[in-house]
Design a protein around this motif. Structure first.
Motif, PDB file in Angstrom:
ATOM      1  N   PHE A 342       0.851  -1.203   0.000  1.00 36.96           N
ATOM      2  CA  PHE A 342       0.000   0.000   0.000  1.00 36.96           C
ATOM      3  C   PHE A 342       0.881   1.245   0.000  1.00 36.96           C
ATOM      4  CE2 PHE A 342       0.762  -1.189   4.420  1.00 36.96           C
ATOM      5  CZ  PHE A 342       1.072   0.017   5.027  1.00 36.96           C
ATOM      6  N   GLU A 347      -5.389   3.386   1.369  1.00 36.97           N
ATOM      7  CA  GLU A 347      -5.193   2.119   0.661  1.00 36.97           C
ATOM      8  C   GLU A 347      -5.055   0.964   1.673  1.00 36.97           C
ATOM      9  OE1 GLU A 347      -2.728   0.517  -3.254  1.00 36.97           O
ATOM     10  OE2 GLU A 347      -2.072   2.371  -2.284  1.00 36.97           O
ATOM     11  N   GLN A 351      -7.460  -2.361   2.121  1.00 31.94           N
ATOM     12  CA  GLN A 351      -6.889  -3.715   2.111  1.00 31.94           C
ATOM     13  C   GLN A 351      -7.331  -4.505   3.353  1.00 31.94           C
ATOM     14  OE1 GLN A 351      -2.637  -3.243   1.548  1.00 31.94           O
ATOM     15  NE2 GLN A 351      -2.865  -2.622  -0.583  1.00 31.94           N
TER      16      GLN A 351
END
Length: 397
Positions: A342, A347, A351
């Protein structure tokens, strides 16, 4: 104090020689303190090296290389020993994190590393990217010896997981059982596991939280707020109705910024996330990695050329990892194969959401990554050393 692993303490072939830590050099300008510290350490180290039995080889890990490279070279001249430098990073790039690249101290450290680094007989380094950089910028020829996990980094059997969780539950709230069930009053429970009082069998607790682990040195090269912001987003996903497990986030390690981040953690009022910063014995750290569901790595290399040892250890335990991007990370973390890479907290949060939505499923990505790690059984450290380094040293029976 950090005690070495008991295998090191028990080995007949290893003799530990302590060097006293310098205190009381806090008077006068910072630069003078630093110069004085380097001079005193040089004398200490040289005195220690000249008092041991004559070595055939002196193996030195860099960093820290100031003043140890120069001192080891002088000791090598005295003993007639070969000097091997194991390059894990550059000391001057670590210094530049707090002083800036153009600071005189950083420039001196760079010159020093370049000059004395060339005086070694052999060189090892941790990535192909570093091997190339050493040759292009320092004219140093090195062999890539990837960091490998020690043999005690492996998956932890359920029985040992339960023993560890019960031990940690004595001191740390997040490991205590969430509720006592009347169904099986004889069970001995932690937040994650329970042992049947009659049969002694251990099972994972239904509806258990996910165990996330991140190990940090609490220094400037790891921006820990990235994880804290991602956890805030994760809490938000649950409030919005996402079917995600509660999280226990264990952060291990010690370092200068620990108190600063602990202050930030106290201010976060999570309902579904518990953060724990335990002190672990050396033997318990591999057991905890081998019991976790996901590792998070926030290490950004100061040079862009070294790989995080903590991820190597996590992979030894077949623990999938989310790691923050930097240039040569792909030499270790294969995106979508053994983990995810990431670039920012948003992000990372996405995830975590994606991985934990399928938390209890055997079809999910986490399970697939773990299977891939099991299948790609890497060499352990001693096997890797025998293949790469022993030939350098010649056949010494």
């Amino acid at each position: 104090e950090n005690r070495p692993h008991r295998d090191v303490l028990r080995s007949e072939n290893i003799r530990l020689v302590p060097v006293a830590e310098l205190r009381g050099l806090r008077v006068g300008p910072k630069l003078c303190q630093y110069v004085l510290k380097v001079l005193v350490q040089s004398v200490q180290l040289l005195y220690t090296l000249l008092r041991i039995d004559q070595p055939s080889y002196i193996l030195l890990q860099n960093p820290p290389g100031l003043p140890s490279i120069a001192v080891a070279w002088v000791a090598g001249l005295f003993w007639g020993s070969k000097l091997i430098i194991d390059w894990h990073n550059y000391g001057y790039t670590i210094m530049s994190l707090s002083h800036g690249r153009n600071h005189p101290l950083v420039q001196i450290a760079k010159w020093y590393e370049k000059l004395f680094g060339r005086l070694s007989d052999y060189n090892l380094c941790v990535t192909d990217a570093m091997k190339e950089d050493l040759w292009v910028n320092f004219k140093i020829k090195a062999i890539t010896l990837y960091d490998k996990p020690a043999s005690y980094f492996k998956e932890t059997p359920l029985d040992l997981q339960h023993n560890l969780f019960m031990k940690l539950a004595k001191d740390y709230e997040p490991f205590k059982p969430r509720y006592y069930r009347a169904v099986n009053p004889s069970a001995e429970s932690s937040a994650f596991t329970e042992r049947d009082g009659k049969s002694g069998n251990v099972v994972k607790t239904r509806g258990r939280p996910a165990l996330l682990i991140s190990s940090t040195s609490w220094t400037e090269d790891e921006d820990f707020s990235v994880l804290l912001r991602a956890l805030e987003d994760y809490e938000g996903f649950i409030k919005e109705g996402a079917k995600l497990p509660a999280l226990v986030c264990v952060i291990t390690g010690k370092g200068p910024l620990k108190d600063y981040y602990n202050g930030l953690i106290q201010k976060l009022h999570f309902k579904h996330i518990q953060i724990c910063t335990p002190w672990l014995e050396a033997e318990d750290y591999p057991l905890l990695l081998g019991s976790a569901d996901l590792g998070v790595c926030l290490h950004k290399s100061s040079s862009g050329l070294d790989l995080p040892m903590k991820v190597v250890d996590m992979f030894g335990c077949c623990l999938p990892v989310c790691a923050i991007y930097f240039e040569c990370l792909h030499e270790l973390v294969k995106h979508n194969e053994n983990g995810l890479i990431f670039r920012d907290s948003k992000e990372l949060a996405e995830q975590l959401k994606m991985l934990f939505l399928e938390f209890s499923s055997l079809e999910g990505k986490l399970h697939k990554f773990r299977q891939n790690l099991r299948q790609s059984r890497q060499l352990h450290w001693d096997e890797s050393w025998d293949q790469m380094v022993l030939p350098l040293l010649g056949d010494r029976e």
